[in-house]
Design an enzyme around this catalytic site. Sequence first.
Site, PDB file in Angstrom:
ATOM      1  N   PRO A  64       0.863  -1.192   0.000  1.00 22.51           N
ATOM      2  CA  PRO A  64       0.000   0.000   0.000  1.00 22.51           C
ATOM      3  C   PRO A  64       0.892   1.232   0.000  1.00 22.51           C
ATOM      4  O   PRO A  64       1.851   1.303   0.766  1.00 22.51           O
ATOM      5  CB  PRO A  64      -0.775  -0.121   1.324  1.00 22.51           C
ATOM      6  CG  PRO A  64       0.005  -1.065   2.176  1.00 22.51           C
ATOM      7  CD  PRO A  64       0.797  -1.946   1.255  1.00 22.51           C
TER       8      PRO A  64
ATOM      9  N   GLN B 153      -6.226  -1.553   2.282  1.00 19.27           N
ATOM     10  CA  GLN B 153      -5.672  -1.183   3.587  1.00 19.27           C
ATOM     11  C   GLN B 153      -6.480  -0.046   4.215  1.00 19.27           C
ATOM     12  O   GLN B 153      -6.722   0.981   3.595  1.00 19.27           O
ATOM     13  CB  GLN B 153      -4.217  -0.754   3.474  1.00 19.27           C
ATOM     14  CG  GLN B 153      -3.601  -0.657   4.872  1.00 19.27           C
ATOM     15  CD  GLN B 153      -2.267   0.033   4.902  1.00 19.27           C
ATOM     16  OE1 GLN B 153      -2.129   1.157   4.435  1.00 19.27           O
ATOM     17  NE2 GLN B 153      -1.278  -0.635   5.465  1.00 19.27           N
TER      18      GLN B 153
ATOM     19  N   CYS C 144       2.287   3.421   9.503  1.00 18.74           N
ATOM     20  CA  CYS C 144       2.567   4.736   8.899  1.00 18.74           C
ATOM     21  C   CYS C 144       3.086   5.710   9.960  1.00 18.74           C
ATOM     22  O   CYS C 144       2.444   5.915  10.983  1.00 18.74           O
ATOM     23  CB  CYS C 144       1.309   5.298   8.247  1.00 18.74           C
ATOM     24  SG  CYS C 144       1.601   6.925   7.531  1.00 18.74           S
TER      25      CYS C 144
ATOM     26  N   GLY D 285      10.731  -4.168   3.122  1.00 12.75           N
ATOM     27  CA  GLY D 285      11.770  -3.175   3.357  1.00 12.75           C
ATOM     28  C   GLY D 285      12.997  -3.397   2.509  1.00 12.75           C
ATOM     29  O   GLY D 285      13.666  -4.422   2.617  1.00 12.75           O
TER      30      GLY D 285
ATOM     31  N   ARG E  43       9.006   1.163  -2.526  1.00 13.61           N
ATOM     32  CA  ARG E  43       9.761   2.163  -3.288  1.00 13.61           C
ATOM     33  C   ARG E  43      10.545   1.595  -4.468  1.00 13.61           C
ATOM     34  O   ARG E  43      10.743   2.296  -5.469  1.00 13.61           O
ATOM     35  CB  ARG E  43      10.705   2.930  -2.344  1.00 13.61           C
ATOM     36  CG  ARG E  43       9.941   3.822  -1.368  1.00 13.61           C
ATOM     37  CD  ARG E  43      10.830   4.242  -0.226  1.00 13.61           C
ATOM     38  NE  ARG E  43      11.336   3.063   0.453  1.00 13.61           N
ATOM     39  CZ  ARG E  43      12.384   3.044   1.273  1.00 13.61           C
ATOM     40  NH1 ARG E  43      13.033   4.163   1.493  1.00 13.61           N
ATOM     41  NH2 ARG E  43      12.770   1.931   1.861  1.00 13.61           N
TER      42      ARG E  43
HETATM   43  C1  LIG Z   1       5.125   7.182  -1.056  1.00 11.89           C
HETATM   44  C2  LIG Z   1       4.876   6.131  -0.007  1.00 11.89           C
HETATM   45  C3  LIG Z   1       3.593   5.918   0.458  1.00 11.89           C
HETATM   46  C4  LIG Z   1       3.349   4.943   1.427  1.00 11.89           C
HETATM   47  N1  LIG Z   1       2.077   4.740   1.844  1.00 11.89           N
HETATM   48  C5  LIG Z   1       1.811   3.728   2.701  1.00 11.89           C
HETATM   49  C6  LIG Z   1       0.470   3.389   3.047  1.00 11.89           C
HETATM   50  O1  LIG Z   1      -0.507   3.995   2.571  1.00 11.89           O
HETATM   51  N2  LIG Z   1       0.281   2.351   3.927  1.00 11.89           N
HETATM   52  C7  LIG Z   1       1.327   1.645   4.453  1.00 11.89           C
HETATM   53  O2  LIG Z   1       1.120   0.720   5.218  1.00 11.89           O
HETATM   54  N3  LIG Z   1       2.600   1.936   4.125  1.00 11.89           N
HETATM   55  C8  LIG Z   1       2.850   2.928   3.257  1.00 11.89           C
HETATM   56  N4  LIG Z   1       4.136   3.171   2.877  1.00 11.89           N
HETATM   57  C9  LIG Z   1       5.209   2.275   3.370  1.00 11.89           C
HETATM   58  C10 LIG Z   1       5.449   1.119   2.390  1.00 11.89           C
HETATM   59  O3  LIG Z   1       4.294   0.336   2.234  1.00 11.89           O
HETATM   60  C11 LIG Z   1       6.615   0.235   2.863  1.00 11.89           C
HETATM   61  O4  LIG Z   1       6.283  -0.317   4.115  1.00 11.89           O
HETATM   62  C12 LIG Z   1       7.929   0.984   3.016  1.00 11.89           C
HETATM   63  O5  LIG Z   1       8.123   1.909   1.965  1.00 11.89           O
HETATM   64  C13 LIG Z   1       9.132   0.023   3.062  1.00 11.89           C
HETATM   65  O6  LIG Z   1       9.176  -0.764   1.906  1.00 11.89           O
HETATM   66  P1  LIG Z   1      10.200  -0.435   0.681  1.00 11.89           P
HETATM   67  O7  LIG Z   1      11.562  -0.414   1.254  1.00 11.89           O
HETATM   68  O8  LIG Z   1       9.966  -1.537  -0.311  1.00 11.89           O
HETATM   69  O9  LIG Z   1       9.838   0.936   0.174  1.00 11.89           O
HETATM   70  C14 LIG Z   1       4.407   4.160   1.941  1.00 11.89           C
HETATM   71  C15 LIG Z   1       5.708   4.386   1.469  1.00 11.89           C
HETATM   72  C16 LIG Z   1       5.954   5.346   0.511  1.00 11.89           C
HETATM   73  C17 LIG Z   1       7.360   5.547   0.016  1.00 11.89           C
END
Ligand SMILES: Cc1cc2nc3c(=O)[nH]c(=O)nc-3n(C[C@H](O)[C@H](O)[C@H](O)COP(=O)(O)O)c2cc1C
Length: 323
Positions: A14, A68, A101, A202, A226
């Site tokens: 999400p 979510q 979040c 992550g 990301r």
């Molecule tokens: C732009 C952006 C928006 C995000 N929005 C949400 C969200 O709506 N709900 C959520 O649980 N995590 C949100 N996250 C966190 C991601 O789901 C994820 O847990 C976090 O970025 C780590 O994963 P990654 O290293 O693959 O980016 C967001 C992250 C980013 C960068």
Amino acid sequence: MEGLFGSYRVLLAPMAGVSDIAFRSLCLEQGADLAFTEMVSAKGLSFANEKTRHLLALADGETQVGVQLFGHEPDVMASQAAWIEDALGENLAYLDINMGCPARKIVSKGDGSALMKTPGLAADIVRAVKDNVQHPVTVKFRRGWGEGDETAVDFALRMEDAGADAVTVHGRFAEQLYRGSADWGVIGRVKEAVSVPVVGNGDIRCGADAVAMAQQTGCDAVMIARGAEGNPWLFAQVQAALAGHPEPAAPSIEERIAMARRHARLLTQREGRNIVRMRKHAMWYLAGLPGAAAARGCINYCTNLEDFDAVFDELLEIAVAHS
Ligand SMILES: Cc1cc2nc3c(=O)[nH]c(=O)nc-3n(C[C@H](O)[C@H](O)[C@H](O)COP(=O)(O)O)c2cc1C
């Protein structure tokens, strides 16, 4: 790596402002097994807020979606979860509750990762939602709240006890925001402690990362956020690596520009203020291409498809000249 509820093992996270129908459809096409909506406010839904409801629209060809919800009132969360279940029916894969979040405007209301500091309330929310819906309910959270104070294992156990059907762990503390690197060890510790499936999240940036996370943690599925920005191809790479096949080659400049064009078109099919969102996606798709730094200024003024196409045309010309 076992599937989460069957075949879902590579998930698009999400992402508020990002995981809309346009981005989800491109990630699904590239191999994501399931994609999550942007986080949806339970309170907003309860006010029949149209802006909130359109977050629940399905992408073309999307048969299943993860939704979510965020909020902190068990009764509101439960009634809105039931509303979503009713509205989406078979198209709903499962409901996830946001307890990770760290954004100030979210935690200041007691939502998102603030719930890690109130585990009793967090458990009440899970119980209330579980009592009101048939679909699986999952919880997404972080390593802990305060830097250095890892609470994820205890928290996961409490969520499992409250009825959570799976948990997703992002290996950073809330106070860390996105700084530093994710600790995958905590995913393994949670996996050892609970019996429900665990999704690892992550810092997955390539197929090899997903394989390493799965091997190091024993997680049941991986979730990507990301790394997929401007790079939906990551899902094809991760699927190939997990299957033990060579990863497909990185996309060419032409393919990147073509994907950006499609993304812009898909965004125009979405309700609400759409195309402005394309600015950040365009920056992501074009990062590092010859001429991209100069195009940045123009992208910030793009207000319609034609504007974006003009930028893409120019970059394509520069790329051809460079090749
Ligand atoms: C732009 C952006 C928006 C995000 N929005 C949400 C969200 O709506 N709900 C959520 O649980 N995590 C949100 N996250 C966190 C991601 O789901 C994820 O847990 C976090 O970025 C780590 O994963 P990654 O290293 O693959 O980016 C967001 C992250 C980013 C960068």
